[in-house]
Design an enzyme around this catalytic site. Structure first.
Site, PDB file in Angstrom:
ATOM      1  N   GLU A 119       4.114  -5.388   7.250  1.00 55.51           N
ATOM      2  CA  GLU A 119       3.356  -4.320   7.920  1.00 55.51           C
ATOM      3  C   GLU A 119       3.772  -4.068   9.371  1.00 55.51           C
ATOM      4  O   GLU A 119       3.738  -2.927   9.839  1.00 55.51           O
ATOM      5  CB  GLU A 119       1.847  -4.616   7.869  1.00 55.51           C
ATOM      6  CG  GLU A 119       1.203  -4.342   6.515  1.00 55.51           C
ATOM      7  CD  GLU A 119       1.282  -5.509   5.553  1.00 55.51           C
ATOM      8  OE1 GLU A 119       2.078  -6.458   5.790  1.00 55.51           O
ATOM      9  OE2 GLU A 119       0.552  -5.492   4.551  1.00 55.51           O
ATOM     10  N   GLY A 160       0.408  -4.937   0.787  1.00 55.90           N
ATOM     11  CA  GLY A 160      -0.789  -4.941  -0.055  1.00 55.90           C
ATOM     12  C   GLY A 160      -0.554  -5.598  -1.412  1.00 55.90           C
ATOM     13  O   GLY A 160      -1.500  -6.093  -2.036  1.00 55.90           O
ATOM     14  N   GLU A 209      -0.992  -9.208  -0.747  1.00 59.33           N
ATOM     15  CA  GLU A 209      -2.425  -9.414  -0.495  1.00 59.33           C
ATOM     16  C   GLU A 209      -3.192  -9.454  -1.812  1.00 59.33           C
ATOM     17  O   GLU A 209      -4.116 -10.256  -1.989  1.00 59.33           O
ATOM     18  CB  GLU A 209      -2.965  -8.314   0.419  1.00 59.33           C
ATOM     19  CG  GLU A 209      -2.371  -8.399   1.823  1.00 59.33           C
ATOM     20  CD  GLU A 209      -2.831  -7.268   2.719  1.00 59.33           C
ATOM     21  OE1 GLU A 209      -2.381  -6.124   2.503  1.00 59.33           O
ATOM     22  OE2 GLU A 209      -3.650  -7.522   3.615  1.00 59.33           O
ATOM     23  N   ALA A 226       0.867  -1.170   0.000  1.00 58.55           N
ATOM     24  CA  ALA A 226       0.000   0.000   0.000  1.00 58.55           C
ATOM     25  C   ALA A 226       0.911   1.229   0.000  1.00 58.55           C
ATOM     26  O   ALA A 226       2.062   1.158   0.440  1.00 58.55           O
ATOM     27  CB  ALA A 226      -0.886  -0.023   1.233  1.00 58.55           C
TER      28      ALA A 226
HETATM   29  N1  DAK Z   1       4.606   3.095  -0.649  1.00 59.89           N
HETATM   30  C1  DAK Z   1       5.035   4.268  -1.194  1.00 59.89           C
HETATM   31  N2  DAK Z   1       6.224   4.418  -1.778  1.00 59.89           N
HETATM   32  C2  DAK Z   1       7.025   3.345  -1.849  1.00 59.89           C
HETATM   33  C3  DAK Z   1       6.642   2.077  -1.305  1.00 59.89           C
HETATM   34  C4  DAK Z   1       5.372   1.993  -0.684  1.00 59.89           C
HETATM   35  N3  DAK Z   1       4.895   0.843  -0.174  1.00 59.89           N
HETATM   36  N4  DAK Z   1       7.650   1.202  -1.498  1.00 59.89           N
HETATM   37  C5  DAK Z   1       8.621   1.909  -2.151  1.00 59.89           C
HETATM   38  N5  DAK Z   1       8.247   3.167  -2.358  1.00 59.89           N
HETATM   39  C6  DAK Z   1       9.003   4.235  -3.036  1.00 59.89           C
HETATM   40  C7  DAK Z   1      10.214   4.625  -2.224  1.00 59.89           C
HETATM   41  O1  DAK Z   1       9.841   5.546  -1.216  1.00 59.89           O
HETATM   42  C8  DAK Z   1      11.100   5.253  -3.265  1.00 59.89           C
HETATM   43  O2  DAK Z   1      10.625   6.543  -3.537  1.00 59.89           O
HETATM   44  P1  DAK Z   1      11.694   7.789  -3.723  1.00 59.89           P
HETATM   45  O3  DAK Z   1      12.511   7.789  -2.484  1.00 59.89           O
HETATM   46  O4  DAK Z   1      12.472   7.400  -4.961  1.00 59.89           O
HETATM   47  O5  DAK Z   1      10.828   8.992  -3.913  1.00 59.89           O
HETATM   48  C9  DAK Z   1      10.805   4.410  -4.515  1.00 59.89           C
HETATM   49  O6  DAK Z   1       9.563   3.750  -4.245  1.00 59.89           O
HETATM   50  C10 DAK Z   1      11.849   3.341  -4.773  1.00 59.89           C
HETATM   51  O7  DAK Z   1      12.019   2.591  -3.577  1.00 59.89           O
HETATM   52  P2  DAK Z   1      13.460   2.388  -2.869  1.00 59.89           P
HETATM   53  O8  DAK Z   1      14.399   3.462  -3.259  1.00 59.89           O
HETATM   54  O9  DAK Z   1      13.200   2.145  -1.429  1.00 59.89           O
HETATM   55  O10 DAK Z   1      13.922   1.039  -3.584  1.00 59.89           O
HETATM   56  P3  DAK Z   1      14.886  -0.088  -2.996  1.00 59.89           P
HETATM   57  O11 DAK Z   1      15.145  -1.006  -4.131  1.00 59.89           O
HETATM   58  O12 DAK Z   1      16.056   0.534  -2.276  1.00 59.89           O
HETATM   59  O13 DAK Z   1      14.015  -0.842  -1.874  1.00 59.89           O
HETATM   60  C11 DAK Z   1      12.034  -1.934  -1.017  1.00 59.89           C
HETATM   61  C12 DAK Z   1      12.879  -1.543  -2.253  1.00 59.89           C
HETATM   62  C13 DAK Z   1      10.765  -2.611  -1.522  1.00 59.89           C
HETATM   63  C14 DAK Z   1      12.811  -2.913  -0.130  1.00 59.89           C
HETATM   64  C15 DAK Z   1      11.721  -0.644  -0.196  1.00 59.89           C
HETATM   65  O14 DAK Z   1      11.216   0.327  -1.078  1.00 59.89           O
HETATM   66  C16 DAK Z   1      10.707  -0.882   0.878  1.00 59.89           C
HETATM   67  O15 DAK Z   1      11.002  -1.411   1.947  1.00 59.89           O
HETATM   68  N6  DAK Z   1       9.456  -0.427   0.619  1.00 59.89           N
HETATM   69  C17 DAK Z   1       8.382  -0.543   1.585  1.00 59.89           C
HETATM   70  C18 DAK Z   1       7.884  -1.949   1.598  1.00 59.89           C
HETATM   71  C19 DAK Z   1       6.771  -2.095   2.602  1.00 59.89           C
HETATM   72  O16 DAK Z   1       6.943  -1.904   3.797  1.00 59.89           O
HETATM   73  N7  DAK Z   1       5.640  -2.451   2.076  1.00 59.89           N
HETATM   74  C20 DAK Z   1       4.488  -2.681   2.897  1.00 59.89           C
HETATM   75  C21 DAK Z   1       3.702  -1.455   2.889  1.00 59.89           C
HETATM   76  S1  DAK Z   1       2.501  -1.544   4.128  1.00 59.89           S
HETATM   77  C22 DAK Z   1      -4.312  -0.793   6.003  1.00 59.89           C
HETATM   78  C23 DAK Z   1      -4.398  -0.873   4.633  1.00 59.89           C
HETATM   79  C24 DAK Z   1      -3.400  -1.479   3.949  1.00 59.89           C
HETATM   80  C25 DAK Z   1      -2.299  -1.962   4.593  1.00 59.89           C
HETATM   81  C26 DAK Z   1      -2.225  -1.873   5.958  1.00 59.89           C
HETATM   82  C27 DAK Z   1      -3.216  -1.310   6.658  1.00 59.89           C
HETATM   83  N8  DAK Z   1      -5.325  -0.157   6.730  1.00 59.89           N
HETATM   84  C28 DAK Z   1      -6.191   0.770   6.049  1.00 59.89           C
HETATM   85  C29 DAK Z   1      -5.372  -0.242   8.125  1.00 59.89           C
HETATM   86  C30 DAK Z   1      -1.216  -2.469   3.852  1.00 59.89           C
HETATM   87  C31 DAK Z   1       0.000  -2.018   4.202  1.00 59.89           C
HETATM   88  C32 DAK Z   1       1.165  -2.192   3.384  1.00 59.89           C
HETATM   89  O17 DAK Z   1       1.161  -2.674   2.295  1.00 59.89           O
END
Ligand code: DAK
Length: 262
Positions: free
Chosen positions: A136, A113, A116, A68
């Protein structure tokens, strides 16, 4: 395919196969409200399109979907979080409940997400470099698009808890070992392999595919005897279809069937 222009996705068609590609590579195809709305619309349209038999979903760039959109979620009030989660569920349900088989071709980061969403698809094929996880808890969140429900149903409760509690992502071969993905293929072969499978499926009876899909999904949570009773009803329905008439006739005439999906 009904053509419409989308901002965050692209839709292409090859014969009777639709390919939906998430197209926000700069943020690793993170799911924001606008993208979820587009996905909901495109899946609703494809569901009603009799020219489409199988749907593939994939991501552009180095990710399938990295989750997400964290920057959008950053400012959410609890009410906005509820609305976002409901939109996510509505979108995942539209993917799961379309009568057409949906294959996720996961090509890189498949996180939060993004995983998911893949779990709402019928089959997941991963490239060798894919990484799959539910991180998450690192953000102090839980899954909001069905992960706590669909993951344990697919890989078992204990494995789902391990993945969700540790937030650790799995490399594709390990994801295959625990039954999270159906197959792992070299990165360059991902779309060709998935298209090959989609072509095989696209030649089968559409009515039968729809009934088989809903039979498996709706029966999964029921006691066995209730699920088997549902199968009897669905069998009769397939038996009453033109597809069944054509399929059996073609077999007896030693030719390939021409299914109409009726
Ligand atoms: N959201 C927004 N931007 C994201 C992103 C994300 N999930 N993942 C990556 N990006 C962005 C990065 O911020 C970066 O942007 P800039 O800095 O260039 O502006 C760009 O994409 C490239 O990412 P990286 O530079 O970080 O790339 P790397 O290859 O170094 O690393 C990575 C890739 C996937 C390991 C890293 O980006 C990362 O850890 N990303 C976050 C992964 C993550 O934690 N995903 C889970 C998200 S939480 C809910 C509804 C839904 C959900 C929960 C609750 N409720 C309503 C209660 C679901 C939650 C999730 O999905």
């Amino acid at each position: 395919v009904i053509s419409m222009s989308w901002k965050n996705i692209t839709l292409t068609q090859e014969e009777t196969i639709a390919i939906v590609t998430l197209n926000r590579p700069k943020v690793l195809n993170a799911l924001n409200t606008e993208t979820l709305n587009e996905l909901y619309k495109v899946f609703t349209q494809l569901d009603g399109d009799t020219g489409i038999r199988v749907i593939i979903i994939t991501g552009s760039g180095k990710a399938f979907i990295a989750g997400a959109d964290i920057s959008e979620m950053n400012t959410y009030t609890p009410d906005e979080a509820r609305a976002f989660s409901q939109l996510g569920h509505k979108t995942m349900d539209a993917i799961q409940n379309t009568g057409k088989p949906v294959i996720a071709a996961v090509n890189g980061f498949t996180l939060g997400g993004g995983l998911e969403l893949a779990l709402a698809c019928d089959i997941i094929i991963a490239s060798e470099n894919a990484v799959l996880g539910l991180p998450e808890v690192n953000l102090g969140l839980i899954q909001g698009f069905g992960g706590t429900q669909r993951l344990p149903r697919l890989v078992g409760k204990a494995r789902a808890k391990e993945l969700i509690f540790t937030g650790e992502a799995l490399k594709a071969p390990r994801a295959y070992e625990i039954g999270l993905v159906n197959k792992v293929v070299p990165q360059e072969d991902l779309l060709p392999e998935v298209e090959k499978m989609a072509q095989v499926i696209s030649r089968k009876g559409p009515v039968a595919l729809t009934l088989a899909k809903s039979g498996i999904d709706s029966g999964y949570d029921l006691p066995l005897s209730d699920g088997c009773n549902k199968e009897i009803v669905a069998f009769v329905e397939s038996f009453s279809s033109q597809d069944r008439e054509e399929g059996i006739k073609a077999f007896l005439e030693k030719r390939k069937p021409v299914f109409t999906g009726k």
